[in-house]
Structures are given as structure tokens and as C-alpha cells.
Enzyme design. Structure first.
Site, mmCIF file in Angstrom:
data_model
loop_
_atom_site.group_PDB
_atom_site.id
_atom_site.type_symbol
_atom_site.label_atom_id
_atom_site.label_comp_id
_atom_site.label_asym_id
_atom_site.label_seq_id
_atom_site.Cartn_x
_atom_site.Cartn_y
_atom_site.Cartn_z
ATOM 1 N N SER A 33 0.958 -1.530 -0.070
ATOM 2 C CA SER A 33 -0.051 -0.119 -0.009
ATOM 3 C C SER A 33 0.874 1.069 0.142
ATOM 4 O O SER A 33 2.119 1.076 0.386
ATOM 5 C CB SER A 33 -0.959 -0.129 1.231
HETATM 6 C C1 LIG Z 1 -3.225 -4.231 -0.357
HETATM 7 S S1 LIG Z 1 -2.819 -5.839 -0.176
HETATM 8 C C2 LIG Z 1 -2.132 -5.572 1.752
HETATM 9 C C3 LIG Z 1 -0.725 -4.935 1.361
HETATM 10 C C4 LIG Z 1 -0.066 -5.419 2.756
HETATM 11 N N1 LIG Z 1 -0.489 -5.124 3.907
HETATM 12 C C5 LIG Z 1 1.412 -5.054 2.885
HETATM 13 O O1 LIG Z 1 1.960 -4.198 3.769
HETATM 14 O O2 LIG Z 1 1.933 -5.211 1.814
HETATM 15 C C6 LIG Z 1 -4.241 -6.599 0.062
HETATM 16 C C7 LIG Z 1 -3.925 -8.080 0.388
HETATM 17 O O3 LIG Z 1 -5.011 -8.960 0.670
HETATM 18 C C8 LIG Z 1 -5.023 -10.238 0.339
HETATM 19 N N2 LIG Z 1 -6.447 -10.532 0.587
HETATM 20 C C9 LIG Z 1 -7.448 -10.692 -0.552
HETATM 21 N N3 LIG Z 1 -8.397 -11.492 0.204
HETATM 22 C C10 LIG Z 1 -8.340 -11.881 1.315
HETATM 23 C C11 LIG Z 1 -8.674 -12.728 2.179
HETATM 24 N N4 LIG Z 1 -9.887 -13.203 2.198
HETATM 25 N N5 LIG Z 1 -8.002 -13.008 3.475
HETATM 26 C C12 LIG Z 1 -6.763 -12.585 3.648
HETATM 27 N N6 LIG Z 1 -6.036 -11.917 2.688
HETATM 28 C C13 LIG Z 1 -6.757 -11.576 1.719
HETATM 29 C C14 LIG Z 1 -4.473 -10.092 -0.846
HETATM 30 O O4 LIG Z 1 -3.851 -11.242 -1.224
HETATM 31 C C15 LIG Z 1 -3.288 -9.181 -0.685
HETATM 32 O O5 LIG Z 1 -2.053 -9.590 -0.518
#
Ligand SMILES: C[S@@+](CC[C@H](N)C(=O)[O-])C[C@H]1O[C@@H](n2cnc3c(N)ncnc32)[C@H](O)[C@@H]1O
Length: 419
Positions: free
Chosen positions: A67
Site C-alpha cells: 500500500s
Molecule cells: C493491499 S494488499 C495488503 C498489503 C499488505 N498489508 C502489505 O503491507 O504489503 C491486500 C492483500 O489482501 C489479501 N487478501 C485478499 N483477500 C483476502 C482474504 N480473504 N483473506 C486474507 N487476505 C486476503 C491479498 O492477497 C493481498 O495480499
């Protein structure tokens, strides 16, 4: 001091000077955790730019990104973490945010970070080792279900967009705990910090604008977006099913337009007037044009040049079997190359568009009279759906039902609108 340390110091100075970082503990974490070790595939300058970095995509759609640091700072400030807190992060991605969380809660605290994607979890584990971060437990699973073995949590933070507030998250919060999530409300994502009250309801402490990739898995949101030809997509704010042929027939019949007294910028379109209209009028939708129509906008030429593409707000009439709509369009005198705000008009399309245009104008006037409130002026209360029809919302509040909850939305300036 090496190049990475200098680049990181510049980034954090910028976050502090812009007011995104306010508390010493958040600043210390950003200064201490080396972001480039969580983004080994990009050059140093990119790792320390105040930008999101896409790390995974499926069929051209980004499914994971590191992000934007300023958005992370806003959310970490909203989270109000203390040393010793037990934290659940849903959306571990690269592991960078989890590392910041671990730094702030310290050795007495605990961080569990869940991601649905095993490849991302594997990479995040490597990044955390490379950065020498301890105190993070990585879990591969569907964060819609939370992670019961680590509950209760003082803080639950989603770094991925959700159209619902899952009962699992509420159940796994400690008394007085805080849930922070990018919540999609009638088509606009809000970063909402919600405190669990003694009444079992969640009450917002702060609301900010945000834009995150969406949850996959059991909590995935289906927005009902439909192609209406000419590179245009219509996305209904409340996810209802619409007939794309009626929308496309209406767009082929442009009618009269009414001027709006003041220009609108991109944030007015999404987070200010856009959300206010969507809360007031169930038929609100967004019209989006793909970025590749920018050189030859065709049917999209009256849309506002937002980001890399074009977009606007529209209102479909109550009768879904009539071809008609009203859309906020660029005034012919507007320079579409300018960054905005842009002078705009409300144009009626099709036989029933005139009445819709009057309603858009009336909603605009109510929003303007309330002092053009933004998302930061909103207060939300969330209760789980009782097993019966929920009561009418109190005066001045709009009720938005998600799959599991009823969200009451009020504006501190005035009522956000009619239902
Ligand atoms: C914007 S990224 C997060 C960035 C992270 N916090 C970082 O510091 O790099 C969103 C993440 O949510 C994950 N995601 C999507 N659906 C999800 C779910 N149902 N449970 C857990 N993670 C999920 C995606 O795989 C992705 O890696």
C-alpha cells in the site's frame, strides 16, 4: 548512512511534514523498518516513493500491492496501537505493514497476519526474516473468518477492501477493541476505525478516504458492474442488477442539461457529493471509462478525467424498466486536460432522465447547503442484523445494509440524505 537509509529518511520526513504521521511510535516504526526488503523486486527509489506498488495481478487486475505509505500512515494513526496490544492483520501481502505493527506493539505484543494467497505468505515470511522482524505470526487462510486461535484481539486491521463487516471480526475483538477496515459503502471505500461498545455495537472513531484491492474468498464483493458499450461500464452503488441495454439506450439519447453552480473535483465525485448522492438515492451509479479511451474518448468525452481514465456519477430512475438516467458531465467550457476541479452540468438522457436530473440537482444543493461534507464528516454505527426486520433508521441517519450488518451513517454537518 546508506542509500536505503537516506531514501527512507526522506520518505518519513515527508510523511511527518504532511501530517500523515503524527505519533512518535508510528514515526519510529516507519524509520526502523526497511521497506525495500519487502519489495526486493523494485528499485530502491520505487520502494521509497510514496506510492503503492503492485506485487501480484490476475487477468490484469491487481490482487496484491504494497500500500501507499501515506495511506498506511493514516491507517496506523487511526488504529491507535499501544505496546502490548494483540493485533490481527487481514491482508498480509508483503508483510511490511505487519512489520510496522510488530514494531509498535513491541515484544510484549503479538501480531497475527493472514493472507489468502500461499505464495504471498511464503514471500512475506522471507521478507520478515531478511528484515530481522520478530513477533509476527503469518497464517495462510481466508481472513473473512478472522483467526480464532489468536483471539481476542485488541485491534483487527484489514488492509483489503470489504463490503461487509463480518460477525467473526466482531466476535474476535476484545471488549473495547477497535476494528479498522476499508469499508465499501454504496460504491465508496472508507477507512473506518470502529470501536466495540458495551452495547455490542461498533461506533466510528474516525473515517478517511481510501482505495484498496478487494477481499477474495467467502467475503468477496460483487459490485454488479456491467458493460454498456463504447468502453463504458456502469457500476450501481448498491450492487443491484441493472439492465445494461436500457442504460446504453438512454445514453444514446442525450437531452437538456442543468448547470451546477460550483466546480467538482475528483474527490467530490467519489467521497463528497458522490457518496452523499449514493446515500440519498438508491439508483446512484458510477459510469467508468477504461483508461485506453483517454485519447479517443468518444461516448466518454463528457465524463470527468479522473486518474488514468474517465468517470462520473449517474442516477437511474426508480422504474428500472425505463430508458433514462441523469449524469454529471463536464461543462463544455471545461478543459478536460486540467487537473480539476472542473465546471460541470447535470445532463438528462432518455425519456425519464429529466426527473432524475432534477433529483441529482436537488441532492447537490442539499450537499452544498451542508457545507460540502466529505467522508471525514461521517459517523458510522454498526450492528449485526437482528433475526427480524431492523427498525427504521433514526431521523438524520441513513441505513445501509451489508450482508451481515446494518450501518447507520450520519454526517456531523447535517443529514447525509434521504433513503
Ligand atoms: C493491499 S494488499 C495488503 C498489503 C499488505 N498489508 C502489505 O503491507 O504489503 C491486500 C492483500 O489482501 C489479501 N487478501 C485478499 N483477500 C483476502 C482474504 N480473504 N483473506 C486474507 N487476505 C486476503 C491479498 O492477497 C493481498 O495480499
Amino acid at each position: 548512512m546508506g542509500a536505503a537509509d537516506r531514501a527512507r529518511a526522506r520518505l518519513v520526513d515527508g510523511l511527518r511534514n504532511s501530517g500523515r504521521v503524527r505519533h512518535a511510535a508510528v514515526e519510529e516504526a516507519f524509520r526502523a523498518v526497511p521497506r525495500h526488503l519487502f519489495l526486493p523486486q523494485v528499485p530502491l527509489a520505487r520502494a521509497y516513493a510514496d506510492e503503492a506498488v503492485a506485487v501480484q495481478s490476475v487477468d490484469g487486475v491487481t490482487t496484491s500491492s504494497a500500500s501507499q505509505p501515506s495511506m498506511m500512515a493514516i491507517m496506523l494513526e487511526q488504529l491507535d496501537l499501544r505496546p502490548g496490544h494483540r493485533v490481527l492483520e487481514i491482508g498480509a501481502g508483503t508483510g511490511y505493514n505487519a512489520a510496522l505493527l510488530a514494531r509498535i506493539v513491541g515484544p510484549a505484543g503479538r501480531v497475527v497476519a493472514v493472507d489468502i494467497d500461499p505464495d504471498l505468505i511464503r514471500d512475506a515470511a522471507r521478507h520478515l526474516v531478511d528484515a530481522g522482524v520478530r513477533g509476527v505470526e503469518l497464517v495462510c487462510g481466508d481472513g473473512a473468518l478472522g483467526h480464532p486461535p489468536g483471539a481476542p484481539y485488541d485491534r483487527i486491521m484489514l488492509t483489503v477492501g470489504s463490503g461487509d463487516i463480518r460477525p467473526e471480526w466482531i466476535a474476535q475483538l476484545a471488549p473495547g477493541g477497535r476494528l479498522l477496515l476499508p469499508l465499501e459503502l454504496r460504491g465508496t471505500q472508507l477507512s473506518v476505525a470502529l470501536d466495540l461498545g458495551r452495547d455490542g455495537a461498533l461506533h466510528s472513531d474516525s473515517v478517511a478516504r481510501c482505495a484498496f484491492v478487494r477481499l477474495r474468498g467467502v467475503g468477496a464483493l460483487h459490485d454488479g458492474g456491467a458493460s454498456v458499450g463504447d468502453g463504458l461500464t456502469v457500476v450501481p452503488a448498491d450492487g443491484r442488477v441493472i439492465d445494461p441495454e436500457l442504460v446504453s439506450a438512454a445514453l444514446a439519447m442525450p437531452g437538456a442539461s442543468r448547470p451546477l453552480p460550483r466546480p467538482l473535483g475528483a474527490s467530490d465525485l467519489w467521497d463528497g457529493f458522490g457518496l452523499s448522492l449514493a446515500l440519498a438515492e438508491r439508483g446512484t451509479c458510477r459510469l467508468l471509462a477504461a483508461a485506453d479511451t483517454a485519447d479517443d474518448p468518444g461516448a466518454a468525452s463528457e465524463l470527468l478525467p479522473v486518474g488514468a481514465g474517465r468517470a462520473t456519477l449517474a442516477l437511474l430512475p426508480d422504474r428500472s424498466d425505463h430508458a433514462g438516467l441523469a449524469a454529471v458531465v463536464l461543462d463544455p467550457i471545461a478543459d478536460p486536460g486540467a487537473a480539476g476541479p472542473w465546471p460541470v452540468r447535470v445532463r438528462a438522457f432518455g425519456p425519464t432522465g429529466g426527473a432524475a436530473a432534477d433529483r441529482v440537482k436537488a441532492a447537490y444543493e442539499a450537499w452544498a447547503a451542508a457545507g460540502r461534507p466529505t467522508v471525514a464528516d461521517l459517523r458510522l454505527s454498526v450492528t449485526e442484523h437482528p433475526g427480524r426486520t431492523p427498525p427504521e433508521p433514526p431521523r438524520g441517519a441513513v441505513a445501509v445494509d451489508t450482508p451481515h450488518c446494518r450501518v447507520l451513517v450520519r454526517s456531523t454537518t447535517t443529514a447525509p440524505g434521504r433513503t
